[in-house]
Scaffold this motif. Structure first.
Motif, mmCIF file in Angstrom:
data_model
loop_
_atom_site.group_PDB
_atom_site.id
_atom_site.type_symbol
_atom_site.label_atom_id
_atom_site.label_comp_id
_atom_site.label_asym_id
_atom_site.label_seq_id
_atom_site.Cartn_x
_atom_site.Cartn_y
_atom_site.Cartn_z
ATOM 1 N N MET A 1 0.751 -1.131 -0.015
ATOM 2 C CA MET A 1 -0.067 0.065 -0.053
ATOM 3 C C MET A 1 1.050 1.271 -0.098
ATOM 4 S SD MET A 1 -2.851 0.957 2.618
ATOM 5 C CE MET A 1 -2.189 0.854 4.252
ATOM 6 N N LYS A 2 0.964 1.969 -1.173
ATOM 7 C CA LYS A 2 1.746 3.182 -1.040
ATOM 8 C C LYS A 2 0.806 4.362 -0.466
ATOM 9 C CE LYS A 2 4.090 2.531 -5.405
ATOM 10 N NZ LYS A 2 4.361 3.152 -6.816
ATOM 11 N N LYS A 3 1.690 5.422 0.162
ATOM 12 C CA LYS A 3 1.334 6.488 0.775
ATOM 13 C C LYS A 3 1.788 7.620 0.075
ATOM 14 C CE LYS A 3 2.586 4.205 4.196
ATOM 15 N NZ LYS A 3 3.153 2.950 4.004
ATOM 16 N N VAL A 4 1.109 8.466 -0.770
ATOM 17 C CA VAL A 4 1.646 9.622 -1.907
ATOM 18 C C VAL A 4 0.701 10.811 -1.385
ATOM 19 C CG1 VAL A 4 2.127 10.075 -4.119
ATOM 20 C CG2 VAL A 4 1.916 7.767 -3.327
ATOM 21 N N ALA A 5 1.679 11.874 -1.492
ATOM 22 C CA ALA A 5 1.175 13.282 -1.158
ATOM 23 C C ALA A 5 0.826 13.911 -2.307
ATOM 24 C CB ALA A 5 1.871 13.987 0.080
ATOM 25 N N PHE A 6 -0.069 14.852 -2.413
ATOM 26 C CA PHE A 6 -0.044 15.789 -3.633
ATOM 27 C C PHE A 6 -0.410 16.912 -3.020
ATOM 28 C CE2 PHE A 6 -1.273 11.540 -5.162
ATOM 29 C CZ PHE A 6 -0.585 11.496 -6.543
ATOM 30 N N ILE A 7 0.204 18.204 -3.635
ATOM 31 C CA ILE A 7 0.027 19.492 -3.289
ATOM 32 C C ILE A 7 -0.509 20.011 -4.432
ATOM 33 C CG2 ILE A 7 1.050 21.335 -2.428
ATOM 34 C CD1 ILE A 7 3.689 19.432 -1.586
ATOM 35 N N PRO A 8 -1.625 20.466 -4.276
ATOM 36 C CA PRO A 8 -2.447 21.035 -5.405
ATOM 37 C C PRO A 8 -1.978 22.592 -5.272
ATOM 38 C CG PRO A 8 -4.093 20.736 -3.658
ATOM 39 C CD PRO A 8 -2.821 19.932 -3.303
ATOM 40 N N ALA A 9 -1.911 23.176 -6.384
ATOM 41 C CA ALA A 9 -1.332 24.469 -6.361
ATOM 42 C C ALA A 9 -1.795 25.256 -7.682
ATOM 43 C CB ALA A 9 0.369 24.756 -6.360
ATOM 44 N N ARG A 10 -2.284 26.461 -7.658
ATOM 45 C CA ARG A 10 -2.756 27.300 -8.821
ATOM 46 C C ARG A 10 -2.561 28.430 -8.615
ATOM 47 N NH1 ARG A 10 -7.888 29.991 -8.435
ATOM 48 N NH2 ARG A 10 -8.983 29.779 -6.292
ATOM 49 N N TYR A 11 -2.051 29.250 -9.555
ATOM 50 C CA TYR A 11 -1.550 30.574 -9.767
ATOM 51 C C TYR A 11 -2.564 31.716 -9.439
ATOM 52 C CZ TYR A 11 1.689 34.407 -11.083
ATOM 53 O OH TYR A 11 2.180 35.493 -11.064
ATOM 54 N N ARG A 12 -3.873 31.525 -10.165
ATOM 55 C CA ARG A 12 -4.884 32.507 -9.949
ATOM 56 C C ARG A 12 -5.531 32.437 -8.532
ATOM 57 N NH1 ARG A 12 -5.240 35.039 -14.250
ATOM 58 N NH2 ARG A 12 -4.390 34.307 -16.354
ATOM 59 N N SER A 13 -5.630 33.570 -7.777
ATOM 60 C CA SER A 13 -6.452 33.584 -6.446
ATOM 61 C C SER A 13 -7.120 34.993 -6.326
ATOM 62 C CB SER A 13 -5.494 33.263 -5.382
ATOM 63 O OG SER A 13 -6.012 33.303 -4.405
ATOM 64 N N THR A 14 -8.182 34.979 -6.049
ATOM 65 C CA THR A 14 -8.796 36.210 -5.761
ATOM 66 C C THR A 14 -8.133 36.862 -4.773
ATOM 67 O OG1 THR A 14 -10.803 35.130 -6.390
ATOM 68 C CG2 THR A 14 -11.127 37.511 -5.217
ATOM 69 N N ARG A 15 -7.680 36.591 -3.593
ATOM 70 C CA ARG A 15 -6.981 37.188 -2.693
ATOM 71 C C ARG A 15 -5.478 37.318 -2.824
ATOM 72 N NH1 ARG A 15 -9.392 34.873 2.975
ATOM 73 N NH2 ARG A 15 -9.148 32.867 1.726
ATOM 74 N N PHE A 16 -5.023 36.463 -3.282
ATOM 75 C CA PHE A 16 -3.558 36.589 -3.530
ATOM 76 C C PHE A 16 -3.110 35.624 -4.587
ATOM 77 C CE2 PHE A 16 0.220 35.562 -0.322
ATOM 78 C CZ PHE A 16 1.316 36.173 -1.455
ATOM 79 N N GLU A 17 -2.955 36.281 -5.898
ATOM 80 C CA GLU A 17 -2.544 35.940 -7.218
ATOM 81 C C GLU A 17 -1.192 35.510 -6.955
ATOM 82 O OE1 GLU A 17 -2.809 36.768 -12.060
ATOM 83 O OE2 GLU A 17 -3.997 37.716 -10.597
ATOM 84 N N GLY A 18 -0.776 34.302 -7.427
ATOM 85 C CA GLY A 18 0.696 33.934 -7.441
ATOM 86 C C GLY A 18 1.251 33.385 -6.086
ATOM 87 N N LYS A 19 0.123 32.999 -5.443
ATOM 88 C CA LYS A 19 0.567 32.747 -4.036
ATOM 89 C C LYS A 19 1.423 31.601 -3.954
ATOM 90 C CE LYS A 19 -2.898 30.925 -1.284
ATOM 91 N NZ LYS A 19 -3.812 30.988 -0.375
ATOM 92 N N PRO A 20 1.474 30.651 -4.550
ATOM 93 C CA PRO A 20 2.583 29.561 -4.437
ATOM 94 C C PRO A 20 3.965 29.978 -4.658
ATOM 95 C CG PRO A 20 0.698 28.541 -5.700
ATOM 96 C CD PRO A 20 0.504 29.990 -5.626
ATOM 97 N N LEU A 21 4.240 31.206 -5.434
ATOM 98 C CA LEU A 21 5.436 31.560 -5.768
ATOM 99 C C LEU A 21 5.900 32.478 -4.882
ATOM 100 C CD1 LEU A 21 5.340 31.398 -9.809
ATOM 101 C CD2 LEU A 21 6.112 29.646 -7.901
ATOM 102 N N ALA A 22 5.017 33.172 -3.989
ATOM 103 C CA ALA A 22 5.366 34.264 -2.976
ATOM 104 C C ALA A 22 6.457 33.699 -2.129
ATOM 105 C CB ALA A 22 4.331 34.470 -2.095
ATOM 106 N N LEU A 23 7.695 34.545 -2.048
ATOM 107 C CA LEU A 23 8.671 34.367 -1.211
ATOM 108 C C LEU A 23 8.670 34.257 0.143
ATOM 109 C CD1 LEU A 23 11.448 36.241 -3.531
ATOM 110 C CD2 LEU A 23 10.879 33.677 -3.243
ATOM 111 N N ILE A 24 9.013 33.407 0.926
ATOM 112 C CA ILE A 24 9.093 33.181 2.169
ATOM 113 C C ILE A 24 10.647 33.159 2.585
ATOM 114 C CG2 ILE A 24 8.552 32.112 4.225
ATOM 115 C CD1 ILE A 24 5.758 31.024 3.181
ATOM 116 N N ARG A 25 11.184 34.042 3.285
ATOM 117 C CA ARG A 25 12.933 33.891 3.604
ATOM 118 C C ARG A 25 13.568 33.401 2.176
ATOM 119 N NH1 ARG A 25 13.793 32.976 9.227
ATOM 120 N NH2 ARG A 25 12.447 34.282 10.324
ATOM 121 N N GLY A 26 13.050 33.893 1.200
ATOM 122 C CA GLY A 26 13.795 33.922 -0.073
ATOM 123 C C GLY A 26 13.480 32.744 -0.808
ATOM 124 N N ARG A 27 12.549 31.905 -0.394
ATOM 125 C CA ARG A 27 12.376 30.578 -1.215
ATOM 126 C C ARG A 27 10.929 30.847 -1.411
ATOM 127 N NH1 ARG A 27 13.918 25.603 1.855
ATOM 128 N NH2 ARG A 27 13.336 26.528 3.551
#
Length: 244
Positions: A1-27
């Motif tokens: 039995m595999k255990k696999v994680a998926f992280i859904p990420a979209r660029y467009r967001s009403t409150r915060f466009e581009g949120k997945p690419l926003a920098l936190i401590r440079g990353r």
């Protein structure tokens, strides 16, 4: 039995466009989430599931695994269902949905999350709750509250404060829902095909769809909180919690 994680990420967001690419401590935030996911000893693999080439390129650029998915998905759950099919998971494998806007979660909570599904093959789905210590979270509709039965199965999720204690002196605890889920792959595919629920429509909480259609959700209490990033201002909060 595999255990696999998926992280859904979209660029467009009403409150915060581009949120997945926003920098936190440079990353980029998506890198923080991915790197914490792969640190969980209970997982076999982790992928970012996105519909945006910029996010895909970012993940590949830092050495992560990414999958391109359909741009028309209505929710992150639909996106990870497609991704789980793409990597060829079997019906009884465990699919973990890690929100892409929780960059400082403790990896151990994923082990806590999937434990009930490993122990009991009859459980189709699990999620997490954390005891509320900050009273402001009780009345913030962005913090989802949950109540469970004596065996730890969800009775209801709400944006309002539940349960309501008529006796104002009551010291009984309240719990907030942490929006990280584990599903058996076959149930995930079933869930995405269920009709949109009335309660789901009222609260705008997707997990209520499962309860409305008679499915049980096992809720695991964790001592670890997880901070969500909803607005650009939340980046400062996360950076403060990361410490010096």
């Amino acid at each position: 039995m595999k255990k696999v994680a998926f992280i859904p990420a979209r660029y467009r967001s009403t409150r915060f466009e581009g949120k997945p690419l926003a920098l936190i401590r440079g990353r980029p935030m998506i890198q923080h989430v991915y790197e914490r996911a792969i640190r969980c000893p209970g997982l076999d693999e982790a992928y970012v599931a996105t519909d945006d080439q910029r996010i895909f390129d970012c993940v590949v650029g830092f050495g992560g695994k990414a999958l391109m998915t359909d741009a028309q998905h209505q929710s992150g759950t639909d996106r990870i269902a497609e991704a789980a099919d793409k990597v060829g998971l079997s019906d009884h494998d465990i699919v973990v949905n890690i929100q892409g806007d929780q960059p400082i979660f403790q990896p151990i909570i994923i082990t806590e999350l999937i434990a009930p599904l490993i122990e009991d093959p009859a459980i189709p789905m699990s999620t997490l709750m954390h005891r509320i210590e900050d009273e402001r979270e009780l009345y913030d509709t962005n913090h989802i509250k949950v109540v469970v039965d004596s065996k730890g199965y969800a009775l209801y999720f709400s944006r309002l404060t539940i349960p309501f204690y008529r006796d104002r002196e009551s010291k009984a605890p309240h719990y907030k829902h942490l929006g990280i889920y584990a599903y058996r792959k076959h149930f995930l595919m079933t869930f995405t095909k269920l009709p949109y629920g009335v309660l789901e429509g009222a609260e705008k909480l997707e997990q209520l769809r499962a309860l409305e259609h008679g499915y049980r959700i096992r809720v695991v209490e964790t001592p670890f909180d997880s901070t969500e990033v909803d607005t650009p201002q939340d980046i400062e909060v996360v950076e403060e919690k990361l410490g010096p």
